[in-house]
Design a protein around this motif. Structure first.
Motif, mmCIF file in Angstrom:
data_model
loop_
_atom_site.group_PDB
_atom_site.id
_atom_site.type_symbol
_atom_site.label_atom_id
_atom_site.label_comp_id
_atom_site.label_asym_id
_atom_site.label_seq_id
_atom_site.Cartn_x
_atom_site.Cartn_y
_atom_site.Cartn_z
ATOM 1 N N LEU A 111 0.810 -1.217 0.000
ATOM 2 C CA LEU A 111 0.000 0.000 0.000
ATOM 3 C C LEU A 111 0.846 1.271 0.000
ATOM 4 C CD1 LEU A 111 -2.715 -0.909 2.669
ATOM 5 C CD2 LEU A 111 -2.866 -1.140 0.189
ATOM 6 N N LEU A 112 2.133 1.116 0.282
ATOM 7 C CA LEU A 112 2.974 2.292 0.511
ATOM 8 C C LEU A 112 3.150 3.161 -0.728
ATOM 9 C CD1 LEU A 112 5.700 0.687 2.803
ATOM 10 C CD2 LEU A 112 3.551 1.796 3.439
ATOM 11 N N SER A 113 2.987 2.593 -1.918
ATOM 12 C CA SER A 113 3.154 3.363 -3.148
ATOM 13 C C SER A 113 1.824 3.699 -3.820
ATOM 14 C CB SER A 113 4.033 2.586 -4.139
ATOM 15 O OG SER A 113 3.458 1.322 -4.441
ATOM 16 N N VAL A 114 0.711 3.366 -3.146
ATOM 17 C CA VAL A 114 -0.608 3.650 -3.721
ATOM 18 C C VAL A 114 -0.952 5.121 -3.504
ATOM 19 C CG1 VAL A 114 -3.073 3.122 -3.608
ATOM 20 C CG2 VAL A 114 -1.400 1.287 -3.339
ATOM 21 N N PRO A 115 -1.386 5.854 -4.546
ATOM 22 C CA PRO A 115 -1.792 7.256 -4.358
ATOM 23 C C PRO A 115 -2.876 7.365 -3.288
ATOM 24 C CG PRO A 115 -1.647 6.721 -6.696
ATOM 25 C CD PRO A 115 -1.501 5.426 -5.959
ATOM 26 N N THR A 116 -2.767 8.370 -2.432
ATOM 27 C CA THR A 116 -3.695 8.483 -1.306
ATOM 28 C C THR A 116 -5.140 8.688 -1.738
ATOM 29 O OG1 THR A 116 -3.185 10.845 -1.155
ATOM 30 C CG2 THR A 116 -1.922 9.353 0.253
ATOM 31 N N ASP A 117 -5.345 9.226 -2.944
ATOM 32 C CA ASP A 117 -6.732 9.438 -3.380
ATOM 33 C C ASP A 117 -7.413 8.148 -3.815
ATOM 34 O OD1 ASP A 117 -5.322 9.017 -5.718
ATOM 35 O OD2 ASP A 117 -6.190 10.717 -6.789
ATOM 36 N N LYS A 118 -6.667 7.047 -3.860
ATOM 37 C CA LYS A 118 -7.243 5.755 -4.244
ATOM 38 C C LYS A 118 -7.845 5.013 -3.042
ATOM 39 C CE LYS A 118 -6.189 4.973 -8.714
ATOM 40 N NZ LYS A 118 -6.159 6.319 -9.286
ATOM 41 N N ILE A 119 -7.476 5.419 -1.816
ATOM 42 C CA ILE A 119 -7.920 4.701 -0.622
ATOM 43 C C ILE A 119 -8.536 5.678 0.371
ATOM 44 C CG2 ILE A 119 -7.241 3.228 1.296
ATOM 45 C CD1 ILE A 119 -4.924 2.223 -0.366
ATOM 46 N N GLY A 120 -9.775 5.397 0.779
ATOM 47 C CA GLY A 120 -10.419 6.242 1.768
ATOM 48 C C GLY A 120 -9.904 5.967 3.169
ATOM 49 N N ALA A 121 -9.890 4.691 3.568
ATOM 50 C CA ALA A 121 -9.428 4.307 4.898
ATOM 51 C C ALA A 121 -9.003 2.847 4.891
ATOM 52 C CB ALA A 121 -10.518 4.537 5.934
ATOM 53 N N VAL A 122 -8.077 2.532 5.790
ATOM 54 C CA VAL A 122 -7.551 1.172 5.908
ATOM 55 C C VAL A 122 -7.694 0.716 7.359
ATOM 56 C CG1 VAL A 122 -5.479 -0.263 5.803
ATOM 57 C CG2 VAL A 122 -5.908 1.430 4.018
ATOM 58 N N ILE A 123 -8.152 -0.523 7.531
ATOM 59 C CA ILE A 123 -8.161 -1.172 8.840
ATOM 60 C C ILE A 123 -7.128 -2.287 8.797
ATOM 61 C CG2 ILE A 123 -9.501 -2.460 10.537
ATOM 62 C CD1 ILE A 123 -12.042 -1.307 9.266
ATOM 63 N N VAL A 124 -6.163 -2.255 9.724
ATOM 64 C CA VAL A 124 -5.133 -3.292 9.788
ATOM 65 C C VAL A 124 -5.412 -4.177 10.994
ATOM 66 C CG1 VAL A 124 -2.678 -3.800 9.839
ATOM 67 C CG2 VAL A 124 -3.476 -1.662 8.820
ATOM 68 N N GLY A 125 -5.587 -5.468 10.758
ATOM 69 C CA GLY A 125 -5.879 -6.389 11.853
ATOM 70 C C GLY A 125 -5.248 -7.736 11.633
ATOM 71 N N GLY A 126 -5.626 -8.682 12.463
ATOM 72 C CA GLY A 126 -5.112 -10.042 12.323
ATOM 73 C C GLY A 126 -3.857 -10.307 13.124
ATOM 74 N N ALA A 127 -2.981 -9.317 13.228
ATOM 75 C CA ALA A 127 -1.728 -9.442 13.972
ATOM 76 C C ALA A 127 -1.217 -8.032 14.263
ATOM 77 C CB ALA A 127 -0.695 -10.228 13.159
ATOM 78 N N ALA A 128 -0.241 -7.953 15.159
ATOM 79 C CA ALA A 128 0.308 -6.648 15.524
ATOM 80 C C ALA A 128 1.057 -6.027 14.344
ATOM 81 C CB ALA A 128 1.241 -6.785 16.717
ATOM 82 N N LEU A 129 0.907 -4.722 14.194
ATOM 83 C CA LEU A 129 1.605 -3.977 13.155
ATOM 84 C C LEU A 129 2.948 -3.522 13.707
ATOM 85 C CD1 LEU A 129 1.217 -2.813 10.272
ATOM 86 C CD2 LEU A 129 0.254 -0.765 11.335
ATOM 87 N N SER A 130 4.049 -3.893 13.042
ATOM 88 C CA SER A 130 5.379 -3.542 13.540
ATOM 89 C C SER A 130 5.578 -2.029 13.523
ATOM 90 C CB SER A 130 6.458 -4.211 12.687
ATOM 91 O OG SER A 130 6.496 -3.628 11.393
ATOM 92 N N PRO A 131 6.431 -1.506 14.404
ATOM 93 C CA PRO A 131 6.688 -0.060 14.404
ATOM 94 C C PRO A 131 7.151 0.477 13.055
ATOM 95 C CG PRO A 131 7.553 -1.056 16.405
ATOM 96 C CD PRO A 131 7.122 -2.188 15.515
ATOM 97 N N SER A 132 7.979 -0.281 12.340
ATOM 98 C CA SER A 132 8.482 0.207 11.053
ATOM 99 C C SER A 132 7.370 0.273 10.011
ATOM 100 C CB SER A 132 9.622 -0.694 10.556
ATOM 101 O OG SER A 132 9.177 -2.029 10.397
#
Length: 310
Positions: A111-132
């Motif tokens: 997702l890091l290279s996806v233009p911001t206007d393509k995504i309204g919001a993201v939910i990250v789940g399933g496991a812990a998100l690393s600090p990096s």
């Protein structure tokens, strides 16, 4: 693997419940029955929070075998909006606007290279998100949230804005929190059939509607009477370990238990990491041993299957 059509047929049948399975990260996966009324209540709350309506598009890059995938479908059905099915892969390709996208941490990199206007919001789940990964996702400007929840609660009951350095999870509507004598989170949800759920997640309770997550009670390491949350140590060590790893306990004759790190690599990797950690981490929080393994086993949605070592 079930298809979206399979799940929609199950959702629309005469039964008042859906059969689901827990992730199996802290034991064997188990089959549970979720009331469709609970799933609908959760979906409506999420749709309201993110402004999802009939004009929206919900992206689905997850399997409907798990609760996150099922709930994405339910949200689209209740909103009457388009569901964009995507390959279940770590390589996501977003070519058109998606208003809400649920992902697991391993999918964040794409997702890091996806233009911001393509995504309204993201939910990250399933496991812990690393600090990096969290920092990299926040830097994109995408509106993104780490989720707290479980299969039994029909997805998340709290969300943490990843751009908020306070790391506070805030309750969804009509959800409140308390803590038991272990400092584990207690979920109060009068609108749901389970009403009250005592978890094994150690938290720092901010108030009745917010908390900071510390780790799993199951993963506590008691070394000489000092209790360390494995997940907190992992966040500390992540600045010095770039390869997959996790923290666990090993038996210790003097202290009862000692801290150990399980890392993918060979003996040379283990030696260099132990040296680096001893130079950069307070001795009380430094691991006694580094255990090198060929690979770390994970569940299908990215959660580490922690193992005990002698």
């Amino acid at each position: 693997m079930a298809t979206v059509e399979d799940f929609i047929n199950e959702w629309r049948d005469a039964s008042d419940y859906i059969v689901a399975h827990t992730s199996g990260s802290t034991g064997q996966p188990k089959e549970i029955r979720l009331l469709k009324s609970d799933m609908a209540a959760s979906a409506k709350a999420t749709n309201a929070f993110f402004g999802i309506d009939s004009r929206s598009v919900i992206g689905l890059p997850l399997s409907v075998d798990y609760i996150a995938g099922k709930m994405a479908v339910v949200r689209s059905l209740l909103a009457g909006c388009r569901l964009l099915e995507m390959p279940v892969s770590n390589e996501l390709h977003i070519d058109s606007r998606v208003d809400l996208l649920s992902v697991v941490p391993s999918q964040v990199d794409s997702l890091l290279s996806v233009p911001t206007d393509k995504i309204g919001a993201v939910i990250v789940g399933g496991a812990a998100l690393s600090p990096s990964r969290r920092a990299a996702l926040a830097a994109t400007g995408i509106r993104a949230f780490a989720s707290y929840g479980m299969t039994e609660t029909c997805s998340h009951v709290a969300l943490c804005d990843i751009s908020d350095s306070s790391d506070v999870y805030r309750a969804m509507p009509d959800i409140t929190f308390s803590a038991d004598d272990r400092d584990c989170l207690v979920i109060e949800a009068p609108a749901f059939s389970f009403r009250r759920l005592v978890t094994n997640d150690i938290v720092e309770l901010v108030d009745a509607s917010s908390f900071r997550w510390r780790g799993r009670y199951d993963n506590i390491i008691n070394s000489g009477g000092i209790k360390f949350a494995a997940e907190e140590l992992e966040r500390l060590y992540s600045a010095f370990i770039e390869r997959p790893f996790y923290v666990t306990a090993i038996p210790d004759d003097k202290w009862g238990e000692a801290i150990a790190v399980v890392v993918e690599g060979d003996a040379s990797v283990a030696d260099s990491l132990l040296t680096a950690l001893r130079h950069n981490v307070d001795h009380r929080r430094c691991p006694k041993k580094i255990i090198a393994v060929d690979s770390i086993e994970k569940t299908s949605n990215g959660k580490i299957k922690r193992k005990k070592f002698d």
